[in-house]
Write an enzyme that holds these catalytic residues in place. Structure first.
Site, PDB file in Angstrom:
ATOM      1  CD  GLU A  62      -2.019  -2.187   1.032  1.00 46.27           C
ATOM      2  OE1 GLU A  62      -0.845  -2.773   1.648  1.00 46.27           O
ATOM      3  OE2 GLU A  62      -2.923  -3.045   0.819  1.00 46.27           O
TER       4      GLU A  62
ATOM      5  CG  HIS B 158     -11.028  -7.188   6.195  1.00 49.00           C
ATOM      6  ND1 HIS B 158      -9.867  -7.646   6.943  1.00 49.00           N
ATOM      7  CD2 HIS B 158     -10.655  -7.724   4.904  1.00 49.00           C
ATOM      8  CE1 HIS B 158      -9.122  -8.278   6.332  1.00 49.00           C
ATOM      9  NE2 HIS B 158      -9.384  -8.306   5.003  1.00 49.00           N
TER      10      HIS B 158
END
Lengths: 322, 330, 77
Positions: free
Chosen positions: B66, B135
């Site tokens: 990321e 999540h």
């Protein structure tokens, strides 16, 4: 040995860096400038030789200890000094400061104060060049300490899989802040980490102008030809602590003595003399640099500060309401 | 385009917006994990078909990195590209926060306006589907607190289309928050040239008794409650912020000046959420006119729980909104 | 033109420094780079070098006192 013109070019850049560093330390020491300063004395030749191998349009991403890189890349001294002093006439209108110098005209796109963070951004510049096919390379400078942060590994890996035209220049001065590399880094060299990530990786004496220049030139040609990135581990040393005021108490005396004995600046100067470049010619380069610095330093002191409400400008593309 | 379906899904709207942006400007590129067609066109297929249409130079699948994804987007944005980085789930933004907060948000300012970072980070999240603690978080308040970032959340497919296109074409870094549980809900299809400007709230339902100020999934929930209370003669106005930061203060204050009561509704944890800022601004400007202090609805002070029984209890709900409205209207 | 000597900022958190002692007397001829006074901060004591060559004029000669960063303590003429 690099040819005469190249060495003169490298010396001219390196001497400007050395004299600038001395002047900054003097002015900060006398309280004329009250800024946090990361000295670069000892690392001049690494930058000077690297930047002598690229063009003004090529990109540079560097770090808070970046004065040498920024000067070598060609930022005009006046603009740079004024920014260090927080003045409106500085490269960034006084809103960046020494740790955040940007000067797109000379390709200096980012100076980051966060260890390792320039690496992923350099990839983005490289990606743009790859898509544009503009032939530019990006030089990304960082220290040995940066190889212990995640961004280094993510960034070098991505550069390699996409064959980005980026030169990762690790200026290994042996110390991350106050700690020796042997106490922080599991591999013996940074080059080994580049090898492990699949990059073309080399380790050179960065303080030797000819050796450093040859490595730089080779990496630049490799990148421009579309072959991808190179990691250059350039061995060097810093003589005046992590930041000014740090007495380097953690560096053993013998180590510092040896490093000072290997000071790259007198060595490079002697190489010029050995190539039959006259003392007069060398002195003229030094005098010209000295005059440039005197003028820049005075300009920085005299220039006005930005107005306070300048903080509302450049946050977004529109001015923020008061 | 007379053949276009009357309704489209949220995910489809995002895909169409990126498609239009890529067609309009060849500096628009996409970066993200598994986003090219060979890898499936994104885990939720939001980028499906785009690499086939524009090539894998412009639609790049990346490693699971990321920081490197956002960094590459920042760097290319500095020199004229309009990258759209997909961070698969909003919780993964946390590992790229240095690039977002220290770099994307600040480089324009720290360079004195010499450079800018016109990048969009698309990310999705949302609780209620049993994805547990890592999540499903709504982290918009973290990002809204950072000067230099815009934060956007759409509540329906047409807005998603218009807002994502505006985000990509905006010259500032924008975080565009999608909502996983509503990816496949349908709504009226936008016209191809439908653009929603950033920084402008909408009032999808007008009312006179209380303003429900919300965004994203909170809009649907607020509508449902407004509908229910209308039968009792309670008239709710729904304000959909669309851009969370900087938010449209003018529209919010105008609405509350009219209704003289407000409840801020969001899915994110209530404590230190965006509701606190919005509520504060209303109090600062309209305190003496309010019928009651501004109410807030958000989810509980806990990580998103896994078990459906606990997740439901934790999560903001229509019941919470209704209770809060009744409380402040006395 | 006189060169000013002010209490320097040497480090992140330094706001004040203690003028520990002058290493040369008032009116001395000093050379650039010569150590002229000792400065203490919270971390260490350092000898500070003269920023110029000339005659030292001490403006603050009480030693052992704490002064804010930027305080003018002397000049070189």
């Amino acid at each position: 040995m690099a040819d005469k013109d190249v060495l003169i070019d490298i010396f001219t850049r390196a001497d400007l860096i050395m004299q600038s560093d001395i002047k900054f330390r003097k002015m900060i020491g006398a309280g004329q400038l009250q800024i946090v300063y990361y000295p670069v004395r000892g690392q001049e030749v690494v930058s000077a030789a690297m930047m002598a191998a690229v063009n003004q349009e090529d990109y540079l991403v560097t770090i808070y200890r970046g004065l040498h890189d920024q000067l070598a890349k060609g930022i005009p001294s006046k603009d740079l000094w004024a920014e260090f002093a927080g003045k409106m006439a500085g490269t960034c209108k006084g809103k960046g400061g020494p740790m955040h110098i940007t000067h797109p005209e000379t390709g200096v796109m980012v100076t980051t104060g966060i260890v390792g963070s320039g690496i992923p951004i350099a990839n983005g510049l490289g990606l743009a060049s790859q898509l544009e096919k503009d032939g530019k390379v990006t030089v990304c400078c960082f220290g040995d300490g940066a190889s212990n942060i995640g961004a280094f590994h993510e960034g070098l890996n991505m550069a390699q899989i996409w064959k980005l035209p980026v030169i990762f220049l690790c200026q290994n001065n042996h110390y991350g802040e106050h700690t020796h590399m042997r106490d922080t880094t599991g591999s013996e060299t940074i080059k080994q980490r580049g090898d492990g990530l699949g990059l073309r990786s080399v380790r050179v004496n960065g303080n030797d102008a000819s050796e450093m220049y040859a490595a730089a030139k080779e990496a630049v040609e490799y990148a421009r030809a579309g072959n991808g990135p190179t990691l250059i581990e350039a061995m060097t040393f810093r003589f005046h602590g992590h930041l000014l005021g740090d007495t380097s108490h953690y560096i053993p005396e013998e180590e510092m003595e040896q490093a000072l004995k290997d000071d790259p600046m007198p060595i490079l100067r002697q190489q010029l003399l050995d190539m039959q470049i006259s003392e007069t010619d060398i002195a003229a380069i030094e005098a010209k640099n000295a005059a440039t610095i005197e003028e820049a330093a005075q300009f920085a002191l005299d220039a006005p500060y930005p107005p306070g409400d300048e903080y509302r400008i450049d946050v977004l593309d529109v001015e923020i309401a008061a | 385009m007379s053949e276009k379906p009357a309704e489209i899904m949220f995910a489809q709207a995002c895909n169409m917006a990126m498609n239009k942006a890529m067609a309009d400007d060849d500096k628009v590129i996409l970066l993200g994990e598994d986003i090219a067609d060979e890898q499936g066109g994104g885990v939720f297929k939001v980028t499906a078909g785009l690499s086939a249409q524009y090539g894998t130079d412009r639609v790049r699948s990346t490693p699971i990195s990321e920081q490197a994804i956002v960094g590459a987007a920042v760097g290319s944005a500095l020199v004229g590209y309009r990258p759209v980085a997909e961070i698969m789930l909003m919780n993964f933004i946390t590992v790229a926060m240095d690039q977002i907060v220290n770099h994307a948000a600040k480089l324009r300012f720290m360079s004195g306006g010499q450079t800018s970072v016109p990048l969009t980070i698309r990310t999705t999240t949302g609780a209620g589907t049993g994805l547990g603690g890592q999540h499903s978080d709504m982290l918009e308040a973290w990002l809204a607190h950072v000067p230099g970032l815009k934060v956007v959340a759409a509540s329906n497919p047409a807005d998603a289309y218009g807002l994502l296109y505006s985000s990509i074409m905006d010259d500032n870094p924008v975080i565009f928050i999608e909502n996983t549980p509503t990816y496949f809900t349908k709504g009226p299809a936008p016209a191809p040239d439908h653009v929603v400007p950033l920084g402008k709230a909408s009032i999808p339902r007008e009312g006179t008794d209380v303003s429900l100020i919300t965004y994203g999934r909170g809009v649907g929930a607020s509508h449902a409650v407004a509908e229910k209370l209308a039968s009792e003669g309670i008239s709710c106005e729904v304000v959909d912020l669309r851009t969370i930061a900087p938010f449209d203060e003018e529209t919010v204050l105008k609405s509350v000046a009219k209704t003289k009561a407000a409840v801020v509704v969001h899915e994110a944890v209530k404590n230190f959420g965006t509701g606190a800022e919005i509520s504060s601004r209303i109090h600062e400007e309209l305190f003496s006119e309010l019928k009651a202090p501004v109410g807030r609805v958000g989810s509980g002070y806990a990580p998103v729980p896994f078990s459906p029984a606990i997740e439901k209890a934790w999560m903001f709900s229509e019941d919470d909104i209704e209770r809060e409205i009744r409380k402040i209207l006395g | 033109m006189a060169t000013e000597i002010r209490i320097p900022k040497l480090g992140f958190s330094m706001e004040v420094g203690t003028l520990a002692e002058w290493l040369v007397p008032d009116g001395s001829d000093v050379t650039e780079g010569q150590e002229i006074y000792a400065l203490e901060n919270d971390k260490s004591t350092q000898e500070v070098e003269s920023p110029a060559t000339g005659k030292l004029k001490i403006l603050i000669d009480t030693t052992g006192e704490e002064y804010p960063v930027g305080e003018l303590i002397g000049t070189i003429e």
